[in-house]
Enzyme design. Structure first.
Site, short mmCIF file in Angstrom:
data_model
loop_
_atom_site.label_atom_id
_atom_site.label_comp_id
_atom_site.label_asym_id
_atom_site.label_seq_id
_atom_site.Cartn_x
_atom_site.Cartn_y
_atom_site.Cartn_z
N GLU A 162 0.87 -1.18 0.00
CA GLU A 162 0.00 0.00 0.00
C GLU A 162 0.90 1.23 0.00
O GLU A 162 2.12 1.10 0.14
CB GLU A 162 -0.92 -0.02 1.23
CG GLU A 162 -1.80 -1.27 1.25
CD GLU A 162 -2.78 -1.33 2.42
OE1 GLU A 162 -2.74 -0.42 3.28
OE2 GLU A 162 -3.56 -2.29 2.46
N SER B 92 8.11 -1.88 2.33
CA SER B 92 9.04 -2.77 3.04
C SER B 92 8.42 -3.24 4.36
O SER B 92 8.60 -4.39 4.76
CB SER B 92 10.34 -2.02 3.34
OG SER B 92 11.02 -1.72 2.13
N ASP C 173 9.05 -15.97 -0.36
CA ASP C 173 10.21 -16.87 -0.39
C ASP C 173 10.22 -17.71 -1.66
O ASP C 173 11.28 -17.98 -2.23
CB ASP C 173 10.17 -17.84 0.82
CG ASP C 173 10.52 -17.15 2.13
OD1 ASP C 173 11.08 -16.04 2.09
OD2 ASP C 173 10.23 -17.75 3.20
N ALA D 71 8.53 -16.91 -4.50
CA ALA D 71 8.43 -16.09 -5.72
C ALA D 71 9.72 -15.33 -6.03
O ALA D 71 9.98 -15.01 -7.19
CB ALA D 71 7.28 -15.11 -5.58
N ARG D 72 10.51 -15.04 -5.00
CA ARG D 72 11.73 -14.23 -5.24
C ARG D 72 12.69 -14.90 -6.23
O ARG D 72 13.32 -14.18 -7.03
CB ARG D 72 12.41 -13.88 -3.92
CG ARG D 72 11.66 -12.75 -3.22
CD ARG D 72 12.18 -12.41 -1.85
NE ARG D 72 11.36 -11.34 -1.26
CZ ARG D 72 11.17 -11.17 0.05
NH1 ARG D 72 11.73 -11.99 0.92
NH2 ARG D 72 10.42 -10.18 0.49
N GLN E 28 27.17 0.84 -21.87
CA GLN E 28 28.49 1.47 -22.03
C GLN E 28 29.20 0.94 -23.28
O GLN E 28 29.83 1.72 -24.01
CB GLN E 28 29.33 1.19 -20.76
CG GLN E 28 30.64 1.95 -20.70
CD GLN E 28 30.43 3.44 -20.50
OE1 GLN E 28 29.36 3.88 -20.06
NE2 GLN E 28 31.42 4.24 -20.84
N GLU F 231 9.25 -7.06 -5.01
CA GLU F 231 9.27 -8.30 -4.21
C GLU F 231 10.30 -8.21 -3.08
O GLU F 231 10.99 -9.18 -2.75
CB GLU F 231 9.44 -9.53 -5.09
CG GLU F 231 8.18 -9.72 -5.94
CD GLU F 231 8.02 -11.08 -6.56
OE1 GLU F 231 8.50 -12.06 -5.97
OE2 GLU F 231 7.39 -11.17 -7.63
N GLY F 232 10.36 -7.02 -2.50
CA GLY F 232 11.29 -6.74 -1.42
C GLY F 232 12.53 -6.06 -1.96
O GLY F 232 13.23 -6.63 -2.80
N THR F 233 12.77 -4.83 -1.52
CA THR F 233 13.97 -4.12 -1.99
C THR F 233 15.21 -4.93 -1.62
O THR F 233 15.18 -5.78 -0.71
CB THR F 233 14.08 -2.74 -1.31
OG1 THR F 233 14.24 -2.97 0.10
CG2 THR F 233 12.87 -1.86 -1.56
N1 CAA Z 1 8.29 -17.57 6.45
C1 CAA Z 1 7.45 -17.83 7.47
N2 CAA Z 1 7.26 -16.99 8.50
C2 CAA Z 1 7.94 -15.83 8.47
C3 CAA Z 1 8.83 -15.48 7.44
C4 CAA Z 1 9.00 -16.41 6.40
N3 CAA Z 1 9.81 -16.17 5.39
N4 CAA Z 1 9.35 -14.28 7.68
C5 CAA Z 1 8.83 -13.86 8.84
N5 CAA Z 1 7.97 -14.81 9.32
C6 CAA Z 1 7.22 -14.77 10.57
C7 CAA Z 1 8.20 -14.62 11.73
O1 CAA Z 1 8.68 -15.88 12.17
C8 CAA Z 1 7.33 -13.95 12.77
O2 CAA Z 1 6.48 -14.90 13.37
P1 CAA Z 1 6.62 -15.27 14.93
O3 CAA Z 1 6.47 -13.96 15.65
O4 CAA Z 1 5.53 -16.23 15.17
O5 CAA Z 1 7.99 -15.83 15.08
C9 CAA Z 1 6.42 -13.06 11.95
O6 CAA Z 1 6.40 -13.62 10.63
C10 CAA Z 1 6.91 -11.64 11.88
O7 CAA Z 1 8.21 -11.64 11.32
P2 CAA Z 1 9.20 -10.42 11.46
O8 CAA Z 1 9.28 -10.01 12.90
O9 CAA Z 1 10.48 -10.77 10.78
O10 CAA Z 1 8.40 -9.27 10.66
P3 CAA Z 1 8.84 -7.82 10.26
O11 CAA Z 1 7.67 -6.93 10.46
O12 CAA Z 1 10.13 -7.46 10.91
O13 CAA Z 1 9.01 -7.93 8.67
C11 CAA Z 1 10.19 -8.25 6.63
C12 CAA Z 1 9.88 -8.74 8.06
C13 CAA Z 1 11.17 -9.29 6.10
C14 CAA Z 1 10.83 -6.89 6.61
C15 CAA Z 1 8.89 -8.25 5.80
O14 CAA Z 1 8.03 -7.22 6.18
C16 CAA Z 1 9.15 -8.15 4.30
O15 CAA Z 1 9.45 -9.15 3.65
N6 CAA Z 1 9.04 -6.93 3.73
C17 CAA Z 1 9.13 -6.76 2.29
C18 CAA Z 1 7.80 -6.96 1.66
C19 CAA Z 1 7.88 -7.25 0.21
O16 CAA Z 1 8.72 -8.01 -0.26
N7 CAA Z 1 6.95 -6.69 -0.55
C20 CAA Z 1 6.90 -6.95 -1.94
C21 CAA Z 1 5.51 -6.83 -2.40
S1 CAA Z 1 5.11 -7.85 -3.75
C22 CAA Z 1 5.67 -7.09 -5.12
O17 CAA Z 1 6.56 -6.31 -5.12
C23 CAA Z 1 4.97 -7.63 -6.30
C24 CAA Z 1 5.24 -7.06 -7.59
O18 CAA Z 1 5.02 -5.91 -7.86
C25 CAA Z 1 5.68 -7.99 -8.67
#
Ligand code: CAA
Length: 387
Positions: A126, A131, A240, A242-243, A337, A364-366
Site C-alpha cells: 500500500e 518494506s 520466499d 516467488a523471489r 556502455q 518483491e522486497g527491496t
Molecule cells: N516464512 C514464514 N514466516 C515468516 C517469514 C517467512 N519467510 N518471515 C517472517 N515470518 C514470521 C516470523 O517468524 C514472525 O512470526 P513469529 O512472531 O511467530 O515468530 C512473523 O512472521 C513476523 O516476522 P518479522 O518479525 O520478521 O516481521 P517484520 O515486520 O520485521 O518484517 C520483513 C519482516 C522481512 C521486513 C517483511 O516485512 C518483508 O518481507 N518486507 C518486504 C515486503 C515485500 O517483499 N513486498 C513486496 C511486495 S510484492 C511485489 O513487489 C509484487 C510485484 O510488484 C511484482
C-alpha cells in the site's frame, strides 16, 4: 552448462526460448513504447501449455516446480523483462492458494490459472506499507457470509489484466503480523475498482495499478484456507517462493543484454578493428558473463531447494534475488556502455534492458530488505549454534 539441467528443464527452456524469439522479441520495443499488454505472448504460452508450469498436476498444472518456472521466466526475460514479470506474477499470485488454500479453493482457481484462461495478481503493498509489509491498512470485516473490504492497494502488477487478486487485509484490528488474512477477490466484484495506472521507467508492457476497495463484499468462502489471521506468514512464505522468479527475470535480462553487447562489440569498428578486439571490452564482457553464470547457478540452487522441499530457504531466496538483480543492473549498465552513444538512444534495444533491470532491485522486497532477511538468518543461526 546444459549438463547441469535435466531433459525436462531443457525441454521447458527450448519451448520458452522459441516463444521468446518468435513472439516476444519482434514486439518487445512496441509493447514498451505503447504500454501494451503482451497478450500475444500469453496466447502463445497458453497454446504451449506453459501457463501452469508451477501449478501441481492435481489442479491442472504441469507440476514442474520452481526451477522450471525460473527457466521459463529467464528465457522470456532474455527477450523482454516486462514479459518475464507479466508471466511470473501469476506464480506470485497463485502461491498463496497453492500453499494455504482449501481443496475447494484450489480446485476453483488453480485450473483456470494453469490453462491461462485467467490471470492472477498479488495485492500486499500500500502507499504507506511497502518494506514494512505488516503495516498495511486495508480492512476485511466479517459480515455474515461475506467480508467487507475497504482500503487501497498500491503497486499491483498485472492489475486490470488479472481476473483474480490475492489481497492481504486486516481481519483482526489493528492488524500487524498476527492480524492479516489473504482473500481472493475477483475482478468485477462491486466495490472493487482498478485505479491509477503507473507510468513506469521500465517493464512498461505490464500494467501496475492502484486498487481500490469501497464496501466491497467478498464471499467469506474466498478467505484462503478458511482461517483468519495467518496472512502475514502466507505473504512471507509466498515471497520466499516467488523471489527466485524475480531473480530469474534478472538473470534473463542480464543474459539478453550480454548477447546484444557481444554482437555489437563484434560489429562496431573503431581504430580500424572491431571493438571486441580491445582487451578493455573483452574484460568487461568476461566479467559480465561470469557474474551472470554465478547468478544463474545461485537462482537454480535456490529453486532446486524449494522443489526438494527444503525446510527453510528464505535466506537462499533472498540471496538469489539480491545477487541476481544487482548483477542485472551492473551488466545492463555495462552493456549500454559498450554501445556507447548508441546505447543511450532508442534506436537500439539495449537501453530498455537497463530500464527493465532497475525494478528487479526494488520489487518483491527491496535489496535492502533482502540483506535484512539474510542478516537476520545469519544471526539466528549463530545464536542457535549452527554453521
Ligand atoms: N516464512 C514464514 N514466516 C515468516 C517469514 C517467512 N519467510 N518471515 C517472517 N515470518 C514470521 C516470523 O517468524 C514472525 O512470526 P513469529 O512472531 O511467530 O515468530 C512473523 O512472521 C513476523 O516476522 P518479522 O518479525 O520478521 O516481521 P517484520 O515486520 O520485521 O518484517 C520483513 C519482516 C522481512 C521486513 C517483511 O516485512 C518483508 O518481507 N518486507 C518486504 C515486503 C515485500 O517483499 N513486498 C513486496 C511486495 S510484492 C511485489 O513487489 C509484487 C510485484 O510488484 C511484482
Amino acid at each position: 552448462m546444459d549438463e547441469l539441467l535435466d531433459k525436462t528443464n531443457l525441454d521447458f527452456r527450448a519451448r520458452a526460448r522459441h516463444i521468446a524469439e518468435t513472439v516476444v522479441r519482434p514486439i518487445a520495443a512496441e509493447l514498451d513504447r505503447d504500454n501494451k499488454y503482451p497478450w500475444p505472448v500469453i496466447e502463445a504460452l497458453k497454446k504451449d501449455g506453459l501457463m501452469g508450469v508451477w501449478i501441481p498436476k492435481e489442479y491442472g498444472g504441469l507440476g514442474a516446480g520452481v526451477l522450471n518456472l525460473c527457466i521459463v521466466v529467464e528465457e522470456l526475460s532474455r527477450a523482454c523483462g516486462g514479459v518475464g514479470v507479466a508471466y511470473a506474477v501469476n506464480a506470485l499470485g497463485s502461491f498463496p492458494i497453492i500453499l494455504g488454500g482449501s481443496e475447494e479453493q484450489k480446485h476453483k482457481y488453480l485450473p483456470l490459472i494453469a490453462t491461462g484462461e485467467k490471470l492472477i495478481s498479488f495485492g500486499l503493498s500500500e502507499k504507506e506499507s511497502g518494506s514494512d509489509a505488516s503495516a498495511l491498512k486495508t480492512a476485511a470485516v466479517r459480515d455474515g457470509d461475506h467480508y467487507v473490504l475497504n482500503g487501497d492497494k498500491k503497486w499491483n502488477t498485472n492489475g486490470g489484466a488479472a481476473s483474480f487478486y490475492t489481497i492481504y487485509a486486516i481481519t483482526r484490528p489493528p492488524g500487524g503480523v498476527r492480524g492479516l488474512s489473504a482473500i481472493v477477490v475477483e475482478k468485477g466484484t462491486p466495490g472493487f475498482e482498478i485505479g491509477h495506472l503507473e507510468d513506469k521507467m521500465g517493464i512498461r508492457c505490464v500494467p501496475v495499478h492502484e486498487l481500490h476497495f469501497r464496501d466491497c463484499r467478498v464471499p467469506a468462502a474466498n478467505l484462503l484456507g478458511g482461517v483468519e489471521n495467518g496472512g502475514f506468514k502466507s505473504a512471507m512464505q509466498t515471497l520466499d517462493r516467488a523471489r527466485p522468479g524475480v531473480a530469474a527475470q534478472a538473470v534473463g535480462l542480464a543474459q539478453g543484454a550480454l548477447d546484444l553487447a557481444v554482437a555489437y562489440a563484434r560489429e562496431r569498428q573503431q581504430f580500424g578493428q572491431p571493438i571486441a578486439a580491445f582487451q578493455g571490452i573483452q574484460w568487461m564482457l568476461a566479467d559480465m558473463a561470469t557474474q551472470i553464470e554465478a547468478a544463474r547457478q545461485l537462482v537454480y540452487a535456490c529453486a532446486r531447494a524449494v522443489d526438494l522441499g527444503a525446510k527453510n530457504f528464505s535466506k537462499l531466496s533472498a540471496m538469489a534475488k539480491l545477487f541476481a538483480s544487482d548483477v542485472a543492473m551492473k551488466v545492463t549498465t555495462d552493456a549500454v556502455q559498450i554501445f556507447g552513444g548508441y546505447g543511450y538512444i532508442k534506436d537500439y534495444p539495449i537501453e530498455k534492458y537497463m530500464r527493465d533491470a532497475k525494478i528487479t532491485q526494488i520489487y518483491e522486497g527491496t535489496n535492502q530488505i533482502q540483506r535484512l532477511v539474510i542478516a537476520r538468518h545469519l544471526i539466528k543461526e549463530a545464536a542457535a549454534g549452527k554453521e
